[in-house]
Design an enzyme around this catalytic site. Structure first.
Site, PDB file in Angstrom:
ATOM      1  N   LYS A 170       0.823  -1.218   0.000  1.00 13.06           N
ATOM      2  CA  LYS A 170       0.000   0.000   0.000  1.00 13.06           C
ATOM      3  C   LYS A 170       0.851   1.259   0.000  1.00 13.06           C
ATOM      4  CE  LYS A 170      -4.427  -0.974  -0.105  1.00 13.06           C
ATOM      5  NZ  LYS A 170      -5.241  -1.805   0.759  1.00 13.06           N
TER       6      LYS A 170
ATOM      7  N   LYS B 298      -2.231  -7.948 -10.130  1.00 15.01           N
ATOM      8  CA  LYS B 298      -3.628  -8.358  -9.973  1.00 15.01           C
ATOM      9  C   LYS B 298      -4.558  -7.181 -10.313  1.00 15.01           C
ATOM     10  CE  LYS B 298      -4.264  -7.132  -5.168  1.00 15.01           C
ATOM     11  NZ  LYS B 298      -4.440  -7.445  -3.785  1.00 15.01           N
TER      12      LYS B 298
ATOM     13  N   LYS C 277      -8.759  -2.247  -7.367  1.00 10.93           N
ATOM     14  CA  LYS C 277      -9.557  -1.016  -7.361  1.00 10.93           C
ATOM     15  C   LYS C 277      -8.659   0.202  -7.329  1.00 10.93           C
ATOM     16  CE  LYS C 277     -13.219  -2.945  -4.450  1.00 10.93           C
ATOM     17  NZ  LYS C 277     -12.959  -3.222  -3.037  1.00 10.93           N
TER      18      LYS C 277
HETATM   19  P1  TYM Z   1     -10.951  -6.404  -0.964  1.00 10.87           P
HETATM   20  O1  TYM Z   1     -12.014  -5.403  -0.686  1.00 10.87           O
HETATM   21  O2  TYM Z   1      -9.650  -5.925  -1.508  1.00 10.87           O
HETATM   22  O3  TYM Z   1     -11.475  -7.509  -1.962  1.00 10.87           O
HETATM   23  C1  TYM Z   1     -12.677  -8.235  -1.746  1.00 10.87           C
HETATM   24  C2  TYM Z   1     -12.503  -9.668  -2.230  1.00 10.87           C
HETATM   25  O4  TYM Z   1     -12.119  -9.719  -3.615  1.00 10.87           O
HETATM   26  C3  TYM Z   1     -10.971 -10.544  -3.773  1.00 10.87           C
HETATM   27  N1  TYM Z   1     -10.149 -10.004  -4.872  1.00 10.87           N
HETATM   28  C4  TYM Z   1      -9.698 -10.718  -5.926  1.00 10.87           C
HETATM   29  N2  TYM Z   1      -9.835 -12.019  -6.249  1.00 10.87           N
HETATM   30  C5  TYM Z   1      -9.268 -12.435  -7.411  1.00 10.87           C
HETATM   31  N3  TYM Z   1      -8.566 -11.609  -8.237  1.00 10.87           N
HETATM   32  C6  TYM Z   1      -8.393 -10.298  -7.952  1.00 10.87           C
HETATM   33  N4  TYM Z   1      -7.726  -9.496  -8.788  1.00 10.87           N
HETATM   34  C7  TYM Z   1      -8.971  -9.800  -6.735  1.00 10.87           C
HETATM   35  N5  TYM Z   1      -8.998  -8.571  -6.139  1.00 10.87           N
HETATM   36  C8  TYM Z   1      -9.718  -8.720  -5.006  1.00 10.87           C
HETATM   37  C9  TYM Z   1     -10.244 -10.459  -2.433  1.00 10.87           C
HETATM   38  O5  TYM Z   1      -9.403 -11.581  -2.232  1.00 10.87           O
HETATM   39  C10 TYM Z   1     -11.401 -10.420  -1.451  1.00 10.87           C
HETATM   40  O6  TYM Z   1     -11.843 -11.727  -1.145  1.00 10.87           O
HETATM   41  N6  TYM Z   1      -8.971  -7.333   3.550  1.00 10.87           N
HETATM   42  C11 TYM Z   1     -10.081  -7.666   2.670  1.00 10.87           C
HETATM   43  C12 TYM Z   1     -11.433  -7.328   3.262  1.00 10.87           C
HETATM   44  C13 TYM Z   1     -11.741  -7.961   4.577  1.00 10.87           C
HETATM   45  C14 TYM Z   1     -12.060  -9.325   4.809  1.00 10.87           C
HETATM   46  C15 TYM Z   1     -12.313  -9.399   6.212  1.00 10.87           C
HETATM   47  C16 TYM Z   1     -12.142 -10.446   3.998  1.00 10.87           C
HETATM   48  C17 TYM Z   1     -11.807  -7.314   5.789  1.00 10.87           C
HETATM   49  N7  TYM Z   1     -12.149  -8.183   6.764  1.00 10.87           N
HETATM   50  C18 TYM Z   1     -12.629 -10.632   6.802  1.00 10.87           C
HETATM   51  C19 TYM Z   1     -12.480 -11.659   4.598  1.00 10.87           C
HETATM   52  C20 TYM Z   1     -12.712 -11.734   5.983  1.00 10.87           C
HETATM   53  C21 TYM Z   1      -9.939  -6.847   1.403  1.00 10.87           C
HETATM   54  O7  TYM Z   1      -9.301  -5.824   1.390  1.00 10.87           O
HETATM   55  O8  TYM Z   1     -10.687  -7.299   0.351  1.00 10.87           O
END
Ligand code: TYM
Length: 344
Positions: free
Chosen positions: A115, A206, A209
């Site tokens: 980040k 990857k 966003k």
């Molecule tokens: P976040 O908001 O970045 O993404 C949400 C979900 O999307 C998946 N993801 C992807 N999968 C495949 N290819 C990609 N390019 C890709 N980009 C994103 C992420 O793996 C995720 O499952 N830290 C987490 C949010 C979170 C969370 C939690 C998840 C907070 N508390 C508890 C599970 C359990 C995050 O930033 O996801």
């Protein structure tokens, strides 16, 4: 009984990586879970503020995320959908876990470094790092562990980029249970088949966003024209024909990967799909990918537009109110056990 939990940050409308890597799996689990399973999906707004957010923008993004989750097929009658910041127990358990989490472990985790665009071997106390690195970003994984453990989740569906955080959550649960009573549940990770969807413009990274180029990602609400523009400008190569070779042909392989996982009934594997498309020109192949993406996202887009109409404001806030009520009840039950175990 099973408890399924996952979260997504409200930092813009979800993209195809979120959709294939997580959201579609969330819906599948919702639809296939046994009747006695508890299913919770959280819009993790407290995680979103680990980087600077504009309040007006954040409010809008929270609403857009709720509408997106409903549009992909989450059903608030079956799944508890809620804003993380509405359920204070997440933050409370985070504090408790952070009293036992080691700074050494958190230092080795990769997200805060990526980040802040810092090299892998950076220490949080390096002179050039320690003012830039905020405590919340550093302890992000502790809040994530609390999200999961406060609901005593047994299964957590995520994309591959979250594996390290889930390992940490298991570690937090095990060490708490070892030192006090067995009240927390180490969760299992569920990876979807499309673990990692890559950027369209830089296919070695990857899809994300936060990349500056909006053409690097397809949003689940994009129109056919936008989908077509983005896929047509996706970086590929000048090799003739279509083959699946992620190492040497990352761009073309990512498109195959996307197309295959959008509808896994069209072929047996990415390799087989590439075989079916072998003789197509890249141009013709991209047209097929555009059709496949548009076909899958069409209904999501229509539902989203409907939900975002101002007359649906009440519907959305009723859903999140109900979700936070149910999630609070579930989390508070864990917190009484945790407080009891600690002597609080
Ligand atoms: P976040 O908001 O970045 O993404 C949400 C979900 O999307 C998946 N993801 C992807 N999968 C495949 N290819 C990609 N390019 C890709 N980009 C994103 C992420 O793996 C995720 O499952 N830290 C987490 C949010 C979170 C969370 C939690 C998840 C907070 N508390 C508890 C599970 C359990 C995050 O930033 O996801």
């Amino acid at each position: 009984p099973q408890v399924i939990f996952s979260g997504i940050q409200p930092t813009g409308v979800p993209h195809l990586g979120n959709y294939l890597g997580a959201l579609r799996q969330w819906v599948k689990l919702q639809n296939e879970a046994p009747p006695n399973a508890t299913i919770l999906y959280s819009i993790v707004d407290l995680h979103a503020i680990t980087i600077r957010q504009d309040p007006v923008q954040l409010r809008q993004w929270r609403r857009e995320m709720l509408a997106s989750l409903l549009s992909v097929g989450l059903d608030p009658k079956r799944s508890i959908i809620f804003y993380q910041s509405d359920v204070a127990a997440h933050s409370e358990l985070m504090w408790i876990l952070s009293c036992y989490a080691s700074v050494g472990y958190l230092s080795r985790m990769t997200q805060w470094k990526s980040k802040l665009a810092l090299p892998e071997n950076t220490s949080p106390l390096d002179p050039s790092t320690k003012t830039k690195l905020k405590l919340g970003l550093f302890s992000y994984p502790v809040l994530q562990a609390a999200d999961i453990l406060v609901h005593r989740a047994t299964h957590v569906p995520v994309g591959a980029d979250q594996s390290q955080h889930l390992e940490f959550a298991r570690e937090c649960a095990n060490s708490f249970n070892h030192n006090f009573q067995h009240v927390l549940v180490p969760p299992e990770t569920i990876l979807s088949p499309a673990k990692r969807v890559m950027s369209l413009t830089r296919p070695h990274l990857k899809m994300s966003k936060s990349h500056e180029d909006p053409k690097s990602r397809i949003l689940i609400t994009d129109s056919r024209e936008e989908i077509s523009r983005k896929i047509n400008s996706a970086l590929t190569d000048s090799v003739a024909g279509v083959t699946y070779d992620p190492l040497n042909r990352p761009g073309v392989s990512n498109l195959i990967h996307i197309m295959y996982h959008l509808d896994e009934t069209i072929a047996d594997s990415c390799e087989a799909l590439a075989g079916d498309c072998r003789d197509l020109s890249l141009r013709a192949f991209k047209e097929r990918v555009i059709d496949a993406v548009d076909e899958q996202l069409k209904s999501v887009r229509i539902k989203y537009e409907e939900l975002m109409q101002p007359n649906n404001d009440h519907l959305l806030s009723d859903i999140s109110d109900e979700g936070s009520r149910k999630a609070s009840a579930n989390a508070n039950a864990t917190m009484s056990l945790v407080r009891g175990a600690l002597g609080l």
